[in-house]
Design a protein around this motif. Sequence first.
Motif, PDB file in Angstrom:
ATOM      1  N   LYS A 111       0.841  -1.204   0.000  1.00 56.87           N
ATOM      2  CA  LYS A 111       0.000   0.000   0.000  1.00 56.87           C
ATOM      3  C   LYS A 111       0.880   1.259   0.000  1.00 56.87           C
ATOM      4  N   ARG A 112       1.945   1.218   0.789  1.00 58.64           N
ATOM      5  CA  ARG A 112       2.870   2.359   0.851  1.00 58.64           C
ATOM      6  C   ARG A 112       3.521   2.577  -0.520  1.00 58.64           C
ATOM      7  N   ARG A 113       3.904   1.477  -1.158  1.00 60.53           N
ATOM      8  CA  ARG A 113       4.543   1.592  -2.473  1.00 60.53           C
ATOM      9  C   ARG A 113       3.551   2.077  -3.526  1.00 60.53           C
ATOM     10  N   LEU A 114       2.289   1.705  -3.386  1.00 61.03           N
ATOM     11  CA  LEU A 114       1.270   2.219  -4.305  1.00 61.03           C
ATOM     12  C   LEU A 114       1.122   3.727  -4.138  1.00 61.03           C
ATOM     13  N   ALA A 115       1.207   4.186  -2.884  1.00 61.42           N
ATOM     14  CA  ALA A 115       1.129   5.631  -2.645  1.00 61.42           C
ATOM     15  C   ALA A 115       2.288   6.345  -3.340  1.00 61.42           C
ATOM     16  N   GLU A 116       3.458   5.725  -3.341  1.00 60.86           N
ATOM     17  CA  GLU A 116       4.610   6.296  -4.052  1.00 60.86           C
ATOM     18  C   GLU A 116       4.384   6.244  -5.563  1.00 60.86           C
ATOM     19  N   PHE A 117       3.753   5.168  -6.010  1.00 67.72           N
ATOM     20  CA  PHE A 117       3.478   4.981  -7.433  1.00 67.72           C
ATOM     21  C   PHE A 117       2.585   6.103  -7.977  1.00 67.72           C
ATOM     22  N   THR A 118       1.683   6.628  -7.148  1.00 66.68           N
ATOM     23  CA  THR A 118       0.765   7.675  -7.607  1.00 66.68           C
ATOM     24  C   THR A 118       1.498   8.976  -7.957  1.00 66.68           C
ATOM     25  N   LYS A 119       2.752   9.060  -7.601  1.00 57.85           N
ATOM     26  CA  LYS A 119       3.533  10.268  -7.891  1.00 57.85           C
ATOM     27  C   LYS A 119       4.353  10.134  -9.177  1.00 57.85           C
ATOM     28  N   THR A 120       4.174   9.030  -9.888  1.00 57.76           N
ATOM     29  CA  THR A 120       4.994   8.786 -11.084  1.00 57.76           C
ATOM     30  C   THR A 120       4.220   9.115 -12.363  1.00 57.76           C
TER      31      THR A 120
END
Length: 191
Positions: free
Chosen positions: A91-100
Amino acid sequence: MADFESLIDSAIGEDRNKLVDELKKAYDESLNIVEDRFKAVLADYSSRIESYYRSSQERLNGEKARLEIELKRAVSGEKEQWLERVYDEAKRRLAEFTKTNEYEDVLKGLIEKYVVDGSVVYCSPSDEAKVKKLVKGKKVEVKTDDKLTGGIKVYYADKGLLRDFTLELVLNQVFEDLKGQIASVLFGEKA
């Protein structure tokens, strides 16, 4: 006189033999009574010991079963905590993914494919500007939903249909599908 003495000796001998026989019979009877009583006491105590042993064995087996269940619960709880950690990390990595830029491409693809005129697009507050830019030229309404962290939901008012393309839904579906494989990697077994 010799006859008298032999008569007395024979009478004393007979009495002595009778007395010896009676004493032997009394001895044998008392020995039988003692042996019977000993056997009864031995049987009683053997029975008590066996009963105590069985009840102790049952208590131990019950305690063992209870401890095995507790252990399984503890291990299962620990496994669930590790699976939750994996889920939280995803989930944390998905949150980072939303910034790409790749995420923006995913949004663009979803909007092009599923958003039609007259629909309502729900997105996270952080995605509002991106979504409004991507729906430019379409007659749609963009609304924010604080519960969303990524992705979109598309509501088709004319059909009363809501399509969910949120990252949470995708994560939940993929995680459930892969939970067994994740458990296998983490614990060497199926969850």
